[in-house]
Design an enzyme around this catalytic site. Structure first.
Site, PDB file in Angstrom:
ATOM      1  N   LYS A 183     -11.896  -8.659   0.466  1.00 48.61           N
ATOM      2  CA  LYS A 183     -11.589  -7.322  -0.009  1.00 48.61           C
ATOM      3  C   LYS A 183     -10.177  -6.964   0.453  1.00 48.61           C
ATOM      4  CE  LYS A 183     -11.510  -3.236   1.487  1.00 48.61           C
ATOM      5  NZ  LYS A 183     -10.445  -2.589   0.676  1.00 48.61           N
ATOM      6  N   GLY A 214     -11.494  -2.992  -4.040  1.00 44.76           N
ATOM      7  CA  GLY A 214     -12.230  -1.729  -3.975  1.00 44.76           C
ATOM      8  C   GLY A 214     -11.856  -0.951  -2.738  1.00 44.76           C
ATOM      9  N   GLY A 216     -12.496   0.929   1.002  1.00 42.94           N
ATOM     10  CA  GLY A 216     -13.200   0.594   2.224  1.00 42.94           C
ATOM     11  C   GLY A 216     -14.560   1.254   2.296  1.00 42.94           C
ATOM     12  N   VAL A 219     -16.676  -0.972  -0.985  1.00 44.12           N
ATOM     13  CA  VAL A 219     -16.706  -2.431  -0.883  1.00 44.12           C
ATOM     14  C   VAL A 219     -16.656  -2.878   0.582  1.00 44.12           C
ATOM     15  CG1 VAL A 219     -15.490  -4.563  -1.479  1.00 44.12           C
ATOM     16  CG2 VAL A 219     -15.740  -2.748  -3.175  1.00 44.12           C
ATOM     17  N   GLY A 220     -15.785  -2.251   1.380  1.00 44.68           N
ATOM     18  CA  GLY A 220     -15.691  -2.627   2.787  1.00 44.68           C
ATOM     19  C   GLY A 220     -17.007  -2.434   3.521  1.00 44.68           C
ATOM     20  N   GLU A 258      -8.576  -7.418  14.405  1.00 51.32           N
ATOM     21  CA  GLU A 258      -7.170  -7.263  14.797  1.00 51.32           C
ATOM     22  C   GLU A 258      -6.810  -5.824  14.485  1.00 51.32           C
ATOM     23  OE1 GLU A 258      -3.630  -6.515  14.908  1.00 51.32           O
ATOM     24  OE2 GLU A 258      -3.395  -7.668  13.062  1.00 51.32           O
ATOM     25  N   CYS A 292       1.703  -3.658  13.184  1.00 47.45           N
ATOM     26  CA  CYS A 292       0.846  -3.396  14.349  1.00 47.45           C
ATOM     27  C   CYS A 292       1.483  -3.849  15.649  1.00 47.45           C
ATOM     28  CB  CYS A 292      -0.517  -4.042  14.157  1.00 47.45           C
ATOM     29  SG  CYS A 292      -0.454  -5.822  13.845  1.00 47.45           S
TER      30      CYS A 292
END
Length: 484
Positions: A183, A214, A216, A219-220, A258, A292
């Protein structure tokens, strides 16, 4: 809504992608809803992709589950050959990938070419070699310890590095013998479609890789909570990572996370200050600060603090905002209007907390069109303030002073995150000693280059597990002891 005329740099075939990739085929989604993709440099719509549903996730996971026994049993050399063909097909699309990332994310084209595309191609090439190696086996007493693929992987990836973050998961998962449902972020899904065009050309076995775009929330969540997903590999915010852990906990499924960072760049008194500041500013502003591992806290010895601030202000002045396709542009837009508001809120909070504005700020000029925030620097930032503690994820740098090495280490470790960091000193042994004291997953000494074969990941709330190289591949394996 009609799509605005896409920039010539965006392949026309990406404008309307109405299918998912499941079981080796482009297939229609269960629902009719579409997600609109925006060009953050202009705010205009440039493409549409399907909004996947839980039913689509079910189909994709079933395809991955069916493909798993065959792929897991495939000889290492054959898996490596599949990955090599994928690398060839993807490398042939390097220009289209860089242009697409420049359009849907806003990364300056030079950065998109060199880092956004160049780095993941290197990672994929590395995993061709890793996949070809026989599985590691170890004898301990009367036990034979073997590694086996964990199973079906649900990969949920972010928007800030839309190819690298995908391949950092797919490459080791496939090399280990796992099958995958991906995803991608709903903000930058077009890059994933180019990747799956390459997957089709490379003729990977059906079901080994599957694509369900999609949101989150739909679909997530369906992927993270699916009973037939053995491991969820996620990159994104710490809050979402915690949510994924809760979903996976219900079935005792493994997770690899992560997450966020607030990395400290520690510049000791004897350091090459000009070099440390130049590289430090570049790292803090990397990808418009949407990284990040960005060194967003610059820690400078008090004796050199004023000098450092002058150098920082001069360096930031050289970062021109603008069109990603203009060679003079060094910073593109943020990914969305929502992200702009989040970053501006951090800037306003810093001013309210008493930080001293050195460069940029809310009144600095930015292009009239698009989601731009000027690179901004604050001095006299308190180590416990929101600016020193919270991940901004935009082009904002906090500069803090310290009086001795112990205080520098204490400030650097004063964070719920622990993803990356840096140390600068003319004495490399002293720098190494400080690096060992930092509670973070990676530390660069005197601007050492990134190593894509080294383990990547963080301490504390920066995540669980590691990516890249042999350590990243191990995340996708189970250990079995066979007593003889």
């Amino acid at each position: 809504m009609d799509l605005a005329a896409p920039p010539s740099q965006l392949p026309d075939t990406l404008r309307l992608r109405r299918h998912l990739h499941i079981g080796g085929e482009w297939t229609s989604p269960a629902g009719a809803d579409l997600l609109e993709v925006e060009n953050p440099s202009t705010g205009e719509p440039i493409g549409q992709v399907p909004a996947g549903t839980p039913a689509d996730v079910d189909r994709a996971v079933a395809a991955a589950r069916a493909a798993f026994p065959g792929w897991a049993a495939t000889a290492p050399g054959e898996r490596a050959a599949h990955l090599d063909r994928l690398h060839t097909a993807l490398a042939a699309r390097a220009d289209d990938l860089a242009r697409t990332i420049a359009v849907e994310l806003g990364s300056p084209l030079r950065f998109a070419t060199r880092v956004q595309v160049g780095l993941p191609l290197t990672v994929l090439r590395d995993h061709v070699a890793l996949a070809a190696r026989p599985p590691v086996e170890e004898s301990i007493g009367n036990s034979l310890v073997v590694r086996e693929p964990v199973g079906v992987v649900g990969a949920i990836t972010p928007w800030n590095y839309p190819l690298h973050q995908v391949l950092a998961k797919l490459a080791p998962a496939l090399a280990a013998g796992c099958t995958v449902v991906l995803k991608p972020s709903e903000l930058t899904p077009l890059t994933a479609y180019l990747l799956f065009d390459a997957v089709t050309e490379a003729s990977l076995p059906p079901g080994v890789l599957n694509l369900v775009p999609g949101t989150g929330a739909v679909v997530g969540e369906a992927l993270a909570g699916h009973p037939d997903v053995d491991l969820v590999s996620f990159t994104g915010s710490t809050a979402t990572g915690a949510r994924i852990m809760r979903l996976a906990a219900d079935r005792i499924a493994r997770v690899a996370l992560e997450l966020g960072g607030k990395s400290a760049n520690v510049i000791l008194r004897d350091a090459d200050l000009a070099g440390a500041v130049k590289v430090g500013v570049g790292n803090a502003l990397l990808n418009s600060g949407q990284t990040c591992t960005a060194w967003t806290r610059m820690l400078v010895h008090r004796d050199r603090y004023a000098e450092a601030l002058d150098l920082v202000a001069a360096a930031v002045a050289g970062y021109r905002l603008g069109d990603p396709f203009d060679p003079a542009t060094r910073l593109g837009p943020l990914v969305s209007a929502v992200q702009v508001e989040r970053v501006r809120a951090h800037v306003d909070r810093a001013l309210a907390d008493g930080a001293r504005l050195v460069a940029g700020g809310p009144d600095a000029p930015v292009p009239a069109q698009g989601h731009f925030v000027a690179p901004t620097v604050f001095a006299d930032v308190h180590p416990d303030s929101a600016l020193a503690q919270e991940e901004v994820f935009g082009p904002v740098l906090a500069v803090l002073a310290f009086d001795d090495t112990d205080e520098a280490v204490a400030i650097a470790n004063n964070s719920r995150y622990g993803l990356a960091g840096a140390v600068w000193s003319a004495d490399t042994a002293a720098a190494l000693a400080v690096a060992r004291r930092l509670r973070t997953g990676a530390v660069d000494i005197n601007g050492a280059p990134f190593n894509p074969l080294a383990p990547f990941g963080g301490y504390k709330q920066s995540g669980l597990g590691r990516e890249l190289g042999v350590h990243g591949l191990a995340e996708f394996c189970e250990l079995k002891a066979i007593q003889r």
